[in-house]
Design a protein around this motif. Sequence first.
Motif, mmCIF file in Angstrom:
data_model
loop_
_atom_site.group_PDB
_atom_site.id
_atom_site.type_symbol
_atom_site.label_atom_id
_atom_site.label_comp_id
_atom_site.label_asym_id
_atom_site.label_seq_id
_atom_site.Cartn_x
_atom_site.Cartn_y
_atom_site.Cartn_z
ATOM 1 N N MET A 188 0.837 -1.202 0.000
ATOM 2 C CA MET A 188 0.000 0.000 0.000
ATOM 3 C C MET A 188 0.871 1.250 0.000
ATOM 4 O O MET A 188 1.834 1.357 0.771
ATOM 5 N N ASN A 189 0.613 2.187 -0.918
ATOM 6 C CA ASN A 189 1.403 3.400 -1.002
ATOM 7 C C ASN A 189 1.246 4.232 0.256
ATOM 8 O O ASN A 189 0.179 4.310 0.846
ATOM 9 N N GLN A 190 2.341 4.890 0.644
ATOM 10 C CA GLN A 190 2.324 5.745 1.831
ATOM 11 C C GLN A 190 1.476 6.987 1.564
ATOM 12 O O GLN A 190 1.504 7.548 0.474
ATOM 13 N N HIS A 191 0.748 7.410 2.567
ATOM 14 C CA HIS A 191 -0.105 8.589 2.444
ATOM 15 C C HIS A 191 0.747 9.854 2.335
ATOM 16 O O HIS A 191 1.723 10.029 3.079
ATOM 17 N N VAL A 192 0.387 10.743 1.399
ATOM 18 C CA VAL A 192 1.117 11.999 1.213
ATOM 19 C C VAL A 192 0.871 12.906 2.417
ATOM 20 O O VAL A 192 -0.270 13.213 2.759
ATOM 21 N N ARG A 193 1.936 13.348 3.031
ATOM 22 C CA ARG A 193 1.829 14.187 4.233
ATOM 23 C C ARG A 193 1.747 15.673 3.876
ATOM 24 O O ARG A 193 0.841 16.383 4.297
ATOM 25 N N ASN A 194 2.707 16.131 3.066
ATOM 26 C CA ASN A 194 2.765 17.544 2.699
ATOM 27 C C ASN A 194 1.983 17.749 1.402
ATOM 28 O O ASN A 194 2.430 17.372 0.326
ATOM 29 N N GLN A 195 0.806 18.343 1.495
ATOM 30 C CA GLN A 195 -0.123 18.424 0.364
ATOM 31 C C GLN A 195 -0.165 19.855 -0.171
ATOM 32 O O GLN A 195 -0.466 20.797 0.561
ATOM 33 N N HIS A 196 0.122 19.990 -1.462
ATOM 34 C CA HIS A 196 0.235 21.307 -2.095
ATOM 35 C C HIS A 196 -1.113 21.807 -2.595
ATOM 36 O O HIS A 196 -1.857 21.065 -3.231
ATOM 37 N N TYR A 197 -1.414 23.081 -2.321
ATOM 38 C CA TYR A 197 -2.618 23.671 -2.902
ATOM 39 C C TYR A 197 -2.311 24.475 -4.157
ATOM 40 O O TYR A 197 -3.221 24.957 -4.829
ATOM 41 N N LYS A 231 -7.705 13.448 9.392
ATOM 42 C CA LYS A 231 -6.286 13.785 9.406
ATOM 43 C C LYS A 231 -5.397 12.548 9.457
ATOM 44 O O LYS A 231 -5.639 11.626 10.228
ATOM 45 N N SER A 232 -4.390 12.564 8.591
ATOM 46 C CA SER A 232 -3.383 11.501 8.492
ATOM 47 C C SER A 232 -3.934 10.218 7.879
ATOM 48 O O SER A 232 -3.271 9.178 7.926
ATOM 49 N N SER A 233 -5.143 10.292 7.307
ATOM 50 C CA SER A 233 -5.733 9.094 6.705
ATOM 51 C C SER A 233 -5.887 9.274 5.201
ATOM 52 O O SER A 233 -6.441 10.269 4.727
ATOM 53 N N LYS A 234 -5.411 8.286 4.476
ATOM 54 C CA LYS A 234 -5.559 8.296 3.020
ATOM 55 C C LYS A 234 -7.015 8.102 2.611
ATOM 56 O O LYS A 234 -7.444 8.558 1.547
ATOM 57 N N GLY A 274 -10.618 8.739 2.035
ATOM 58 C CA GLY A 274 -11.434 9.943 1.910
ATOM 59 C C GLY A 274 -10.672 11.217 1.637
ATOM 60 O O GLY A 274 -11.273 12.287 1.520
ATOM 61 N N SER A 275 -9.341 11.138 1.503
ATOM 62 C CA SER A 275 -8.554 12.344 1.233
ATOM 63 C C SER A 275 -8.769 12.802 -0.210
ATOM 64 O O SER A 275 -8.795 11.996 -1.137
ATOM 65 N N TYR A 276 -8.894 14.111 -0.394
ATOM 66 C CA TYR A 276 -9.084 14.682 -1.729
ATOM 67 C C TYR A 276 -7.756 14.855 -2.471
ATOM 68 O O TYR A 276 -7.746 15.219 -3.645
ATOM 69 N N GLU A 277 -6.666 14.597 -1.793
ATOM 70 C CA GLU A 277 -5.343 14.775 -2.373
ATOM 71 C C GLU A 277 -5.192 14.009 -3.685
ATOM 72 O O GLU A 277 -4.596 14.509 -4.646
ATOM 73 N N TYR A 278 -5.755 12.830 -3.763
ATOM 74 C CA TYR A 278 -5.465 11.945 -4.892
ATOM 75 C C TYR A 278 -6.317 12.256 -6.117
ATOM 76 O O TYR A 278 -5.840 12.142 -7.256
ATOM 77 N N ALA A 279 -7.542 12.693 -5.908
ATOM 78 C CA ALA A 279 -8.360 13.139 -7.036
ATOM 79 C C ALA A 279 -7.760 14.408 -7.639
ATOM 80 O O ALA A 279 -7.736 14.581 -8.864
ATOM 81 N N LEU A 280 -7.254 15.292 -6.779
ATOM 82 C CA LEU A 280 -6.610 16.515 -7.265
ATOM 83 C C LEU A 280 -5.333 16.178 -8.034
ATOM 84 O O LEU A 280 -5.032 16.801 -9.053
#
Length: 281
Positions: A1-10, A61-64, A66-72
């Motif tokens: 399983m890929n590690q969850h991205v911690r530092n997320q860029h807007y 927080k800290s959970s992959k 439901g994170s919107y990071e990956y759709a973005l």
Amino acid sequence: MNQHVRNQHYVPQFLLKNFSSRGDKFIWAYDKNEKYNIHNQIKERAIRRVASEEFFYDQFKSSKIGSYEYALKEAEDAAAPIISNIINTKSIRDLSKKDRRRLSLFITLQYLRTKGQLLQTEYLTNTLSEQIKQKTNIQIEKVDSKKIWFLMLEQSIKFPEILMNKVWMLSESNNSFYISDNPVALQNSTDTSKVRGTLGLQSFGIEIYLPLSPSLTLCLFCEKLFKNSGYEKNFIENSTCAPENIKNLNSLQINYSQRFIFSHKKDFDLVKKQLKNTTHK
């Protein structure tokens, strides 16, 4: 399983790298929050650490999950090669409908996804709650502004069609454009009404700007203006910016920025002057 991205860029790193000062790793930044320490106010910063926040898009927080990071990230990956090609060719003439749709989604998401937009959502929800309380004496349960903001991101799929219909153009400069931490800037030079809002994506006369590199800004103009004149194409030829046009586009980046204005070079004279004039008003 890929590690969850911690530092997320807007603001995506690929876009900031187009403005890098050296080696795609660093960028000059002006920090509006720093009032006293000149060294920290204007500083060359690592791109991987700017316009970002830890777990910014996480619903939990800290959970992959439901994170919107990956759709973005998917939208970024689809847009990045198109933007790279635009920069290399200095042309949008041959953009396919698919490319325009992908870019339209990217611009829509970039407009909504920043910390500046989150703070604006918080301000509006808090203001509305306070107004209701004052007028009705009813205490409203605290609204989760971030949930509302996430809902806005989810609804973004409705807006790309609006942007696709705009008339697109590239503005060129001699490596003079800034970019900010809230880079999609809106302006309406046609409808200057002070009675109603004029900056909606479908407002008559709306202008939408996104810097792509120090020498190129993508401009989207209200299609109604052109159709009224009988112009039917969805793009116009590149325009070389006069100094006053460069100043206007950079001023928009300063106005829309939440905290940082970025540049490939250590030249923020316009930022200093504009912020000084704003402070003295």
